[in-house]
Design a protein around this motif. Structure first.
Motif, PDB file in Angstrom:
ATOM      1  N   VAL A   4       0.898  -1.060   0.012  1.00 43.25           N
ATOM      2  CA  VAL A   4      -0.090  -0.081  -0.037  1.00 43.25           C
ATOM      3  C   VAL A   4       0.789   1.134  -0.071  1.00 43.25           C
ATOM      4  CG1 VAL A   4      -1.968  -1.129   1.155  1.00 43.25           C
ATOM      5  CG2 VAL A   4      -0.339  -0.113   2.647  1.00 43.25           C
ATOM      6  N   ALA A  24      -3.346   0.208  -3.654  1.00 44.79           N
ATOM      7  CA  ALA A  24      -2.651  -1.107  -3.304  1.00 44.79           C
ATOM      8  C   ALA A  24      -2.365  -1.762  -4.511  1.00 44.79           C
ATOM      9  CB  ALA A  24      -3.773  -1.929  -2.447  1.00 44.79           C
ATOM     10  N   PHE A  29      -7.116  -7.172  -3.324  1.00 47.13           N
ATOM     11  CA  PHE A  29      -7.357  -5.907  -2.359  1.00 47.13           C
ATOM     12  C   PHE A  29      -8.680  -6.064  -1.739  1.00 47.13           C
ATOM     13  CE2 PHE A  29      -6.483  -2.316  -0.287  1.00 47.13           C
ATOM     14  CZ  PHE A  29      -7.172  -1.408  -0.447  1.00 47.13           C
ATOM     15  N   TYR A  32      -9.330  -7.228   1.623  1.00 45.71           N
ATOM     16  CA  TYR A  32      -8.598  -6.792   2.674  1.00 45.71           C
ATOM     17  C   TYR A  32      -9.438  -5.583   3.627  1.00 45.71           C
ATOM     18  CZ  TYR A  32      -4.283  -8.920   1.438  1.00 45.71           C
ATOM     19  OH  TYR A  32      -3.181  -9.866   1.076  1.00 45.71           O
ATOM     20  N   VAL A  34      -8.781  -2.119   5.786  1.00 43.24           N
ATOM     21  CA  VAL A  34      -7.966  -1.007   5.496  1.00 43.24           C
ATOM     22  C   VAL A  34      -8.058  -0.215   6.700  1.00 43.24           C
ATOM     23  CG1 VAL A  34      -7.103   0.891   4.385  1.00 43.24           C
ATOM     24  CG2 VAL A  34      -7.870  -1.169   2.989  1.00 43.24           C
ATOM     25  N   TRP A  53     -13.896  -4.987   4.553  1.00 47.05           N
ATOM     26  CA  TRP A  53     -13.487  -5.345   3.099  1.00 47.05           C
ATOM     27  C   TRP A  53     -14.954  -5.262   2.485  1.00 47.05           C
ATOM     28  CZ3 TRP A  53     -16.221  -9.537   1.416  1.00 47.05           C
ATOM     29  CH2 TRP A  53     -17.162 -10.367   2.046  1.00 47.05           C
ATOM     30  N   ARG A  72     -13.991   3.428   0.135  1.00 46.06           N
ATOM     31  CA  ARG A  72     -13.087   2.705  -0.906  1.00 46.06           C
ATOM     32  C   ARG A  72     -13.634   2.352  -2.284  1.00 46.06           C
ATOM     33  NH1 ARG A  72     -11.743  -2.611   2.376  1.00 46.06           N
ATOM     34  NH2 ARG A  72     -10.674  -3.202   0.523  1.00 46.06           N
ATOM     35  N   CYS A  96      -1.430   4.336   5.918  1.00 48.79           N
ATOM     36  CA  CYS A  96      -2.692   3.377   5.779  1.00 48.79           C
ATOM     37  C   CYS A  96      -2.001   1.993   5.989  1.00 48.79           C
ATOM     38  CB  CYS A  96      -3.350   3.550   4.212  1.00 48.79           C
ATOM     39  SG  CYS A  96      -2.374   2.867   2.834  1.00 48.79           S
ATOM     40  N   ALA A  98      -3.574  -2.390   5.630  1.00 46.76           N
ATOM     41  CA  ALA A  98      -4.164  -3.359   5.182  1.00 46.76           C
ATOM     42  C   ALA A  98      -4.039  -4.788   5.957  1.00 46.76           C
ATOM     43  CB  ALA A  98      -4.085  -3.609   3.681  1.00 46.76           C
ATOM     44  N   TYR A 114      -3.028  -5.228  11.443  1.00 51.06           N
ATOM     45  CA  TYR A 114      -2.710  -4.764  10.148  1.00 51.06           C
ATOM     46  C   TYR A 114      -1.201  -5.526   9.869  1.00 51.06           C
ATOM     47  CZ  TYR A 114      -6.555  -2.025  10.485  1.00 51.06           C
ATOM     48  OH  TYR A 114      -7.988  -1.435  10.708  1.00 51.06           O
TER      49      TYR A 114
END
Length: 127
Positions: A4, A24, A29, A32, A34, A53, A72, A96, A98, A114
């Motif tokens: 990321v 990312a 992704f 994931y 975040v 997610w 997102r 950030c 993930a 994370y």
């Protein structure tokens, strides 16, 4: 595994807005969670916001609730942090992070959740 990278930081006056982006790599992704965290000199890393997610859940620190919005766009492999009504206290390096895959824990405020972290982008708000 994803990498990321943050962008969008800068120097603004109090009351202004900024939008940070977390882009990312990787094809998974969408699975994931975040989070956004921030750290200013002499202070511990602080949770800012997180998104699940599936976009069903978002989480915010009390200090930013009502001013910041996390969202997102999985088609673009990007998570955004829209920051409005910025104050000097928002000055920090924003990172950030993930965590995959299809993580369903309710502890998205915790850095230990994370696995993948960006380098951060500086946000400076002049008073």
């Amino acid at each position: 595994q994803v990498d990321v990278k943050e962008s969008g930081g800068g120097l603004v006056q109090a009351g202004a807005s900024l939008r940070l982006s977390c882009v990312a790599s990787g094809r998974t992704f969408y699975s994931y969670v975040v989070g956004w965290f921030r750290q200013s000199p002499g202070k511990e890393r602080e949770f800012v916001a997180a998104i699940s997610w599936n976009r069903d859940s978002t989480y915010y620190a009390d200090s930013v609730k009502g001013r910041f919005t996390i969202s997102r766009d999985n088609a673009k492999n990007t998570v955004y942090l829209q920051m409005n009504s910025l104050t000097h206290e928002d000055t920090a390096v924003y990172s950030c992070a993930a965590r995959g895959t299809y993580y369903t824990g309710d502890d998205l405020h915790a850095p230990r959740v994370y696995h993948n972290w960006g380098q951060g982008t500086q946000v400076t708000v002049s008073s």
